[in-house]
Design a protein around this motif. Sequence first.
Motif, PDB file in Angstrom:
ATOM      1  N   ARG A 143      -1.188   1.032  -3.208  1.00  0.00           N
ATOM      2  CA  ARG A 143       0.122   2.073  -4.300  1.00  0.00           C
ATOM      3  C   ARG A 143       1.402   1.968  -3.375  1.00  0.00           C
ATOM      4  O   ARG A 143       2.006   3.093  -4.230  1.00  0.00           O
ATOM      5  CB  ARG A 143      -0.423   2.703  -4.694  1.00  0.00           C
ATOM      6  CG  ARG A 143      -2.277   2.507  -5.351  1.00  0.00           C
ATOM      7  CD  ARG A 143      -3.137   3.822  -5.577  1.00  0.00           C
ATOM      8  NE  ARG A 143      -3.298   3.463  -6.960  1.00  0.00           N
ATOM      9  CZ  ARG A 143      -4.130   4.188  -7.824  1.00  0.00           C
ATOM     10  NH1 ARG A 143      -3.526   5.734  -8.055  1.00  0.00           N
ATOM     11  NH2 ARG A 143      -4.748   3.272  -8.848  1.00  0.00           N
ATOM     12  N   ARG A 199       0.798  -3.561  -0.281  1.00  0.00           N
ATOM     13  CA  ARG A 199       1.620  -3.005  -1.146  1.00  0.00           C
ATOM     14  C   ARG A 199       0.957  -2.510  -2.020  1.00  0.00           C
ATOM     15  O   ARG A 199       0.865  -1.419  -2.970  1.00  0.00           O
ATOM     16  CB  ARG A 199       2.913  -3.893  -1.503  1.00  0.00           C
ATOM     17  CG  ARG A 199       4.133  -2.900   0.075  1.00  0.00           C
ATOM     18  CD  ARG A 199       5.113  -3.275   0.001  1.00  0.00           C
ATOM     19  NE  ARG A 199       6.135  -4.681  -0.795  1.00  0.00           N
ATOM     20  CZ  ARG A 199       6.126  -6.156  -0.040  1.00  0.00           C
ATOM     21  NH1 ARG A 199       6.215  -5.716   1.596  1.00  0.00           N
ATOM     22  NH2 ARG A 199       6.104  -7.123  -0.581  1.00  0.00           N
ATOM     23  N   ALA A 200       0.665  -3.292  -2.876  1.00  0.00           N
ATOM     24  CA  ALA A 200      -0.326  -3.130  -4.583  1.00  0.00           C
ATOM     25  C   ALA A 200      -1.128  -2.437  -3.859  1.00  0.00           C
ATOM     26  O   ALA A 200      -1.544  -1.306  -4.414  1.00  0.00           O
ATOM     27  CB  ALA A 200      -0.512  -4.520  -4.940  1.00  0.00           C
ATOM     28  N   ARG A 201      -2.057  -2.543  -2.779  1.00  0.00           N
ATOM     29  CA  ARG A 201      -3.703  -1.851  -2.907  1.00  0.00           C
ATOM     30  C   ARG A 201      -3.139  -0.337  -1.778  1.00  0.00           C
ATOM     31  O   ARG A 201      -4.022   0.703  -1.857  1.00  0.00           O
ATOM     32  CB  ARG A 201      -4.381  -2.753  -1.314  1.00  0.00           C
ATOM     33  CG  ARG A 201      -5.487  -2.202  -0.697  1.00  0.00           C
ATOM     34  CD  ARG A 201      -6.345  -3.309   0.342  1.00  0.00           C
ATOM     35  NE  ARG A 201      -5.122  -3.443   1.050  1.00  0.00           N
ATOM     36  CZ  ARG A 201      -4.746  -2.801   2.091  1.00  0.00           C
ATOM     37  NH1 ARG A 201      -4.930  -1.371   2.342  1.00  0.00           N
ATOM     38  NH2 ARG A 201      -4.032  -3.121   3.089  1.00  0.00           N
TER      39      ARG A 201
END
Length: 161
Positions: free
Chosen positions: A120, A116-118
Motif C-alpha cells: 500500500r 509497493r501495491a501490496r
Amino acid sequence: MAGNGPAPKANDRKARRNKDAIPQTVLRWEHAEAPDLPDFRIEKDGDLVEFVWPERTREWWQTWIDSPQAEHFGTTDWEYLLDTALIHAQMWRGNLTAAGELRLRVAAFGATPADRARLRMVFAEADGLDGGRGSSGGPSARERYGAAKLRSLPGGKSADE
C-alpha cells in the motif's frame, strides 16, 4: 425516536462474530542514515582475503539509499538490507540460487510496482508541477472556451435565479 427496521441482534445470537482487530504496537519514530557497505575479510583457501563488493552491488546499494522508501528505514531495516547486499553480491558473482532469497527480501521493502501495491505504498506528486492546469496538462475549460464563448441552453436556469 428509534431508527428504522428491527433492533440489532445480541452479539451472542449473530451468525458472524468478527473478532476485534489486533491492536497495533506503536513505536517511536527513528530515522537512520544508511550505512556504507563495510570492508571486511573472508576466508578463501585457508587465507583471509579482503572482500570486494561487486560494482553492480554498490550501484544497487546506492539505489536503495536514494529511494523514496529510504526515508522510512530505521536501523534494523538498514541492517537487514545490509545482509541482503551480501546475497546480492553472491548473485552477481554467479550464485544464481541466491536470486529467490534476494527477491523475497527486496519485496519486503517495495522494490517493484507490485510489491509497493501490496504494501500500500504510493508516490506523492509534487504540488504545482502542472503549472496550475488540470491533471491532463492541457488548457482548462475556461481557457479553451472563455466567458464570451459560453452560452446557456434553452430551458436552463441562469446564475441569477
